[in-house]
Design a protein around this motif. Structure first.
Motif, PDB file in Angstrom:
ATOM      1  N   SER A  68     -10.391  -7.711   8.208  1.00  0.00           N
ATOM      2  CA  SER A  68     -10.136  -6.598   6.956  1.00  0.00           C
ATOM      3  C   SER A  68     -11.983  -6.012   6.729  1.00  0.00           C
ATOM      4  O   SER A  68     -11.696  -4.957   6.774  1.00  0.00           O
ATOM      5  CB  SER A  68      -9.526  -6.539   6.113  1.00  0.00           C
ATOM      6  OG  SER A  68     -10.235  -8.065   4.821  1.00  0.00           O
ATOM      7  N   PHE A  69     -12.939  -6.939   7.457  1.00  0.00           N
ATOM      8  CA  PHE A  69     -13.639  -5.629   7.722  1.00  0.00           C
ATOM      9  C   PHE A  69     -14.698  -5.262   8.794  1.00  0.00           C
ATOM     10  O   PHE A  69     -15.636  -5.194   9.459  1.00  0.00           O
ATOM     11  CB  PHE A  69     -15.110  -7.165   7.473  1.00  0.00           C
ATOM     12  CG  PHE A  69     -15.187  -7.774   5.848  1.00  0.00           C
ATOM     13  CD1 PHE A  69     -14.336  -8.100   5.611  1.00  0.00           C
ATOM     14  CD2 PHE A  69     -16.370  -7.366   5.701  1.00  0.00           C
ATOM     15  CE1 PHE A  69     -14.411  -8.175   4.192  1.00  0.00           C
ATOM     16  CE2 PHE A  69     -16.889  -7.282   3.788  1.00  0.00           C
ATOM     17  CZ  PHE A  69     -15.787  -8.303   3.398  1.00  0.00           C
ATOM     18  N   GLY A  70     -12.839  -5.414   9.796  1.00  0.00           N
ATOM     19  CA  GLY A  70     -13.650  -4.655  11.040  1.00  0.00           C
ATOM     20  C   GLY A  70     -13.524  -3.203  11.455  1.00  0.00           C
ATOM     21  O   GLY A  70     -12.892  -2.719  10.029  1.00  0.00           O
ATOM     22  N   PHE A  71     -12.737  -2.875  12.088  1.00  0.00           N
ATOM     23  CA  PHE A  71     -12.930  -1.303  12.237  1.00  0.00           C
ATOM     24  C   PHE A  71     -11.647  -0.981  13.881  1.00  0.00           C
ATOM     25  O   PHE A  71     -11.597  -1.535  14.903  1.00  0.00           O
ATOM     26  CB  PHE A  71     -14.201  -0.272  12.818  1.00  0.00           C
ATOM     27  CG  PHE A  71     -15.458  -1.048  13.930  1.00  0.00           C
ATOM     28  CD1 PHE A  71     -16.106  -2.228  13.539  1.00  0.00           C
ATOM     29  CD2 PHE A  71     -15.123  -0.894  14.686  1.00  0.00           C
ATOM     30  CE1 PHE A  71     -16.907  -3.205  14.545  1.00  0.00           C
ATOM     31  CE2 PHE A  71     -15.870  -1.241  16.458  1.00  0.00           C
ATOM     32  CZ  PHE A  71     -16.836  -2.349  15.512  1.00  0.00           C
ATOM     33  N   VAL A  72     -11.313   0.478  13.729  1.00  0.00           N
ATOM     34  CA  VAL A  72     -10.665   0.435  14.395  1.00  0.00           C
ATOM     35  C   VAL A  72     -11.395   1.449  15.795  1.00  0.00           C
ATOM     36  O   VAL A  72     -11.987   2.539  15.504  1.00  0.00           O
ATOM     37  CB  VAL A  72      -9.232   1.209  14.723  1.00  0.00           C
ATOM     38  CG1 VAL A  72      -8.716   1.700  15.502  1.00  0.00           C
ATOM     39  CG2 VAL A  72      -8.435   0.931  12.862  1.00  0.00           C
ATOM     40  N   ARG A  73     -11.300   0.760  16.732  1.00  0.00           N
ATOM     41  CA  ARG A  73     -12.308   1.281  18.236  1.00  0.00           C
ATOM     42  C   ARG A  73     -10.682   1.514  19.581  1.00  0.00           C
ATOM     43  O   ARG A  73     -10.423   0.354  19.558  1.00  0.00           O
ATOM     44  CB  ARG A  73     -13.533   0.728  19.004  1.00  0.00           C
ATOM     45  CG  ARG A  73     -14.017   1.308  19.709  1.00  0.00           C
ATOM     46  CD  ARG A  73     -14.714   0.826  20.018  1.00  0.00           C
ATOM     47  NE  ARG A  73     -16.271   1.048  19.283  1.00  0.00           N
ATOM     48  CZ  ARG A  73     -17.011  -0.369  19.514  1.00  0.00           C
ATOM     49  NH1 ARG A  73     -17.349  -0.718  20.518  1.00  0.00           N
ATOM     50  NH2 ARG A  73     -18.229  -0.021  18.145  1.00  0.00           N
TER      51      ARG A  73
ATOM     52  N   GLY B 189      -1.950 -14.728  -3.296  1.00  0.00           N
ATOM     53  CA  GLY B 189      -3.186 -15.403  -2.763  1.00  0.00           C
ATOM     54  C   GLY B 189      -3.810 -15.413  -1.257  1.00  0.00           C
ATOM     55  O   GLY B 189      -5.198 -16.120  -1.140  1.00  0.00           O
ATOM     56  N   GLN B 190      -2.826 -15.208  -0.543  1.00  0.00           N
ATOM     57  CA  GLN B 190      -3.213 -15.016   0.797  1.00  0.00           C
ATOM     58  C   GLN B 190      -3.544 -13.838   1.334  1.00  0.00           C
ATOM     59  O   GLN B 190      -3.321 -12.707   0.855  1.00  0.00           O
ATOM     60  CB  GLN B 190      -1.962 -14.689   2.141  1.00  0.00           C
ATOM     61  CG  GLN B 190      -1.489 -15.526   2.833  1.00  0.00           C
ATOM     62  CD  GLN B 190      -0.079 -15.466   4.102  1.00  0.00           C
ATOM     63  OE1 GLN B 190      -0.173 -14.637   3.562  1.00  0.00           O
ATOM     64  NE2 GLN B 190      -0.422 -16.022   5.003  1.00  0.00           N
ATOM     65  N   GLU B 191      -4.642 -14.025   2.160  1.00  0.00           N
ATOM     66  CA  GLU B 191      -5.160 -12.933   2.194  1.00  0.00           C
ATOM     67  C   GLU B 191      -5.198 -12.331   3.888  1.00  0.00           C
ATOM     68  O   GLU B 191      -5.339 -13.055   4.419  1.00  0.00           O
ATOM     69  CB  GLU B 191      -6.606 -12.712   3.177  1.00  0.00           C
ATOM     70  CG  GLU B 191      -8.142 -12.749   1.689  1.00  0.00           C
ATOM     71  CD  GLU B 191      -9.158 -14.013   2.258  1.00  0.00           C
ATOM     72  OE1 GLU B 191      -9.656 -14.415   1.487  1.00  0.00           O
ATOM     73  OE2 GLU B 191      -9.431 -14.245   3.145  1.00  0.00           O
ATOM     74  N   VAL B 192      -4.506 -10.793   3.939  1.00  0.00           N
ATOM     75  CA  VAL B 192      -4.098 -10.107   3.992  1.00  0.00           C
ATOM     76  C   VAL B 192      -4.903  -8.709   5.094  1.00  0.00           C
ATOM     77  O   VAL B 192      -5.081  -8.224   4.380  1.00  0.00           O
ATOM     78  CB  VAL B 192      -2.353  -9.385   4.153  1.00  0.00           C
ATOM     79  CG1 VAL B 192      -1.667  -8.351   4.891  1.00  0.00           C
ATOM     80  CG2 VAL B 192      -1.663 -10.173   3.679  1.00  0.00           C
ATOM     81  N   ALA B 193      -5.016  -8.454   6.349  1.00  0.00           N
ATOM     82  CA  ALA B 193      -5.283  -6.929   7.227  1.00  0.00           C
ATOM     83  C   ALA B 193      -4.378  -6.362   7.381  1.00  0.00           C
ATOM     84  O   ALA B 193      -3.923  -6.343   7.928  1.00  0.00           O
ATOM     85  CB  ALA B 193      -5.972  -8.038   8.384  1.00  0.00           C
TER      86      ALA B 193
ATOM     87  N   ASP C 216      -7.451   3.726  10.215  1.00  0.00           N
ATOM     88  CA  ASP C 216      -8.342   2.493   8.717  1.00  0.00           C
ATOM     89  C   ASP C 216      -8.014   1.272   8.640  1.00  0.00           C
ATOM     90  O   ASP C 216      -7.030   1.056   9.306  1.00  0.00           O
ATOM     91  CB  ASP C 216      -7.477   3.316   7.011  1.00  0.00           C
ATOM     92  CG  ASP C 216      -8.064   4.603   7.242  1.00  0.00           C
ATOM     93  OD1 ASP C 216      -7.741   4.831   5.785  1.00  0.00           O
ATOM     94  OD2 ASP C 216      -9.085   5.170   6.859  1.00  0.00           O
ATOM     95  N   VAL C 217      -8.961   0.201   8.349  1.00  0.00           N
ATOM     96  CA  VAL C 217      -8.544  -1.006   8.003  1.00  0.00           C
ATOM     97  C   VAL C 217      -8.784  -1.491   6.702  1.00  0.00           C
ATOM     98  O   VAL C 217      -9.866  -1.128   6.387  1.00  0.00           O
ATOM     99  CB  VAL C 217     -10.063  -1.667   8.902  1.00  0.00           C
ATOM    100  CG1 VAL C 217      -9.473  -3.161   9.134  1.00  0.00           C
ATOM    101  CG2 VAL C 217     -10.074  -1.264  10.639  1.00  0.00           C
ATOM    102  N   ALA C 218      -8.043  -2.274   5.395  1.00  0.00           N
ATOM    103  CA  ALA C 218      -8.137  -2.202   4.936  1.00  0.00           C
ATOM    104  C   ALA C 218      -7.580  -3.982   4.443  1.00  0.00           C
ATOM    105  O   ALA C 218      -7.097  -4.507   5.460  1.00  0.00           O
ATOM    106  CB  ALA C 218      -7.034  -1.547   3.836  1.00  0.00           C
ATOM    107  N   GLY C 219      -8.367  -4.944   3.265  1.00  0.00           N
ATOM    108  CA  GLY C 219      -7.570  -6.136   3.113  1.00  0.00           C
ATOM    109  C   GLY C 219      -7.008  -6.017   1.915  1.00  0.00           C
ATOM    110  O   GLY C 219      -7.157  -5.419   0.964  1.00  0.00           O
ATOM    111  N   THR C 220      -5.684  -6.808   1.734  1.00  0.00           N
ATOM    112  CA  THR C 220      -4.897  -7.205   0.324  1.00  0.00           C
ATOM    113  C   THR C 220      -4.958  -8.446   0.404  1.00  0.00           C
ATOM    114  O   THR C 220      -5.234  -9.354   1.188  1.00  0.00           O
ATOM    115  CB  THR C 220      -4.229  -6.234  -0.067  1.00  0.00           C
ATOM    116  OG1 THR C 220      -3.947  -6.457  -0.915  1.00  0.00           O
ATOM    117  CG2 THR C 220      -2.737  -6.973   1.343  1.00  0.00           C
TER     118      THR C 220
ATOM    119  N   ALA D 105       1.159  -1.355   0.229  1.00  0.00           N
ATOM    120  CA  ALA D 105      -0.159   0.350  -0.154  1.00  0.00           C
ATOM    121  C   ALA D 105       1.001   1.486  -0.498  1.00  0.00           C
ATOM    122  O   ALA D 105       1.960   0.984   0.266  1.00  0.00           O
ATOM    123  CB  ALA D 105      -0.563   0.392   1.025  1.00  0.00           C
ATOM    124  N   LEU D 106       0.780   2.271  -0.343  1.00  0.00           N
ATOM    125  CA  LEU D 106       1.192   3.547  -0.588  1.00  0.00           C
ATOM    126  C   LEU D 106       0.322   4.141   1.173  1.00  0.00           C
ATOM    127  O   LEU D 106      -0.543   4.367   1.469  1.00  0.00           O
ATOM    128  CB  LEU D 106       0.514   4.772  -1.284  1.00  0.00           C
ATOM    129  CG  LEU D 106       0.484   4.219  -2.544  1.00  0.00           C
ATOM    130  CD1 LEU D 106       0.343   5.676  -3.536  1.00  0.00           C
ATOM    131  CD2 LEU D 106       2.251   3.652  -2.774  1.00  0.00           C
TER     132      LEU D 106
END
Lengths: 285, 188, 77
Positions: free
Chosen positions: B52-57, B24-28, B16-20, B7-8
């Protein structure tokens, strides 16, 4: 994929279509990897056959068409509420989900997700605690039950404007059929019944339809339907993004807690019955 | 061992939370409120929901399914269904190596990549295998030195992360060039 | 407040597999496994730790590894 060889999966009844959708025009669908065709004959009777043209046993009940690829040893689930004439019957339509149907059942049994996945509908922070509830494999009737489950819900039904402590019983009658009984806010002596009928297409692909038998006499049909559809769509996001997509029978890579006891009972029951279709351990079988 | 850009830095703000995907391996991927970026296996240890579907609290990555919270060290700090439960540090997702350098977030291990002043340009998501993007390299475009860092997402998809290592002369033209590059890669 | 728990699992067990599973789970939950006896029909665990984590141990082992079928779980001596 070809038809599964899992006998436990084959010897059961599965909802595959809505009765109202069936006519003389053949419909093609899939069950446990097998392509099947459904239609009504000249007398209106529902018929089904497999890819080779062999006739399959068919049942019509609860507004749905049920088919088996094998020889079930038990009759189709009996839902007493479906016989009560004063109830609102809401079939919610079919949704295709890219996950094992077993994951969908597990999600249906789960309450701890209400304040997060269904925030401000079925649950709300800070009311996140799941108090202890008994789960059991009832071997006399070969079903899984979780009873007296209590959870604080801000707006559990279309008629409910304020929060209540809901009490719910959960019942699993087949690996791919689950239902709940919920005391109705508008009629505290009778219970709403919501069932989820799942059609396993492949190990990690299914179709499912919730059907509700409700005591509510006030809300419109479309309001109740919309309510259930919103919830179902939220759950779809979850089960399609769980890893693995199939249901693990071995929890080595998970951490179940006491709140997960209905899921644990369900998986133990599946293991005892010898089911492998739709499970992580059965992949490639 | 080595590092892959995923990512940049500027595209991942605190909270922010993202998935990449990496091979082939899923990384949060997420950034805590102190500004540190983290790359974890995209799977909650409770019941496998993608983090990666989560949120920061409260500075914790919170899982969307049941609200389990994890701190910057990956330790579980709360299990909402059991408010009296104090989670132990052994309840944790798998963390991956994650560093920031030269305006990018990198995933991997070993000696970190060189950290140079950088100006973010773009991450190009391409429907081509990573081999078509060429290697990690510097190139001069329109008098500006660019760092081009490829990321293999899966067998047929990749991402090219691009920053400028010298103050960019004409950002709009460079972005236009990058868009043209992606079109030509996907047309091939 | 830490507690002591005695948990009995009866069913059709694969002893080595169940042992490995139980030890792994106790470590995952940072519980002290004070005693463990297992044969093909039952296993008995004595543990020490916070009640919610003891429950989590019971949940995981009630399901157990694929080659173990736990038919009944009993808490208490």
């Amino acid at each position: 994929m070809p038809r599964t060889s899992d006998r436990v999966a084959l010897d059961d009844w599965y909802a595959v279509e809505s009765a109202a959708s069936l006519s003389a025009v053949p419909l093609r669908t899939r069950l446990l990897g097998e392509a099947i065709t459904l239609l009504r004959d000249a007398n209106g009777a529902a018929l089904a056959h497999d890819e080779a043209g062999a006739s399959l046993a068919v049942l019509e009940s609860y507004g749905l068409i049920f088919v088996t690829l094998g020889a079930p040893t038990r009759p189709l689930v009996h839902i007493a509420e479906a016989q009560e004439q004063d109830r609102r019957v809401i079939p919610c339509g079919w949704t295709t989900i890219r996950a094992s149907g077993l994951r969908l059942v597990e999600n249906f049994l789960d309450m701890a997700h209400f304040p997060f996945v269904h925030a401000d509908i079925l649950g709300a922070e800070p009311h996140t605690e799941v108090v202890h509830y008994p789960s059991a494999i009832r071997r006399d009737v070969d079903e899984v039950w979780a009873t007296g489950c209590r959870f604080w819900q801000p707006r559990a039904a279309a008629t409910d404007e304020t929060g209540t402590l809901m009490e719910i019983d959960y019942r699993v009658t087949s690996p791919f059929i689950v239902m709940l009984y919920r005391f109705a806010p508008s009629a505290p002596h009778r219970r709403d019944c919501i069932a989820l009928f799942i059609q396993p297409l492949e190990e990690a692909l299914c179709r499912a339809q919730p059907v509700m038998w409700l005591v509510d006499a006030i809300s419109t049909h479309s309001a109740m339907l919309h309510f259930e559809q919103v919830i179902f769509r939220q759950d779809r996001i979850i089960v399609e993004n769980q890893r693995p997509l199939t249901l693990p029978l071995d929890p080595r890579h998970e951490i179940p807690t006491r709140a997960d006891s209905s899921s644990v009972a369900y998986r133990r029951w599946l293991k005892e019955r010898g089911l492998r279709f739709g499970t992580f351990e059965g992949r490639g079988a | 061992m080595g590092w892959t850009a995923i990512a940049l830095s500027d595209d991942l703000a605190p909270g922010d939370v993202a998935g990449t995907r990496l091979d082939g391996q899923e990384v949060a991927l997420w950034r805590d409120m102190a500004g540190v970026a983290h790359a974890w296996e995209d799977r909650c240890p409770h019941r496998g929901m993608r983090l990666s579907f989560g949120f920061v609290r409260s500075g914790h990555l919170t899982c969307l399914y049941h609200g389990w919270q994890y701190d910057a060290q990956g330790r579980c700090r709360a299990i909402p269904a059991h408010p009296e439960l104090t989670p132990t540090s052994t309840i944790r997702p798998t963390r991956h190596g994650c560093v920031e350098a030269s305006g990018m977030v990198w995933h991997g291990a070993g000696e970190p990549p060189p950290d140079m002043p950088a100006w973010p340009l773009r991450s190009l998501y391409c429907d081509v295998a990573v081999a078509a993007l060429g290697p990690l390299r510097r190139e001069k475009w329109r008098g500006t030195t660019l760092l081009l860092a490829p990321q293999p997402r899966n067998a047929s998809q990749s991402c090219l992360h691009v920053v400028a290592l010298t103050p960019p002369n004409d950002v709009a033209a460079l972005l236009h060039d990058l868009a043209a590059l992606r079109r030509s890669l996907e047309a091939a | 407040m830490d507690e002591r728990a005695v948990i009995r699992f009866t069913g059709r067990l694969a002893p080595a597999s169940f042992t490995s599973f139980a030890r792994h789970r106790a470590a995952r939950l940072s519980l002290r496994l004070d005693a463990w006896q297992v044969d093909k029909h039952q296993a008995r665990a004595v543990l020490h730790g916070p009640p919610d984590l003891l429950d989590a141990f019971e949940m995981a082992c009630a399901l157990g590894p694929l080659d173990c079928i736990v038919l009944h779980v009993m808490r208490g001596e």
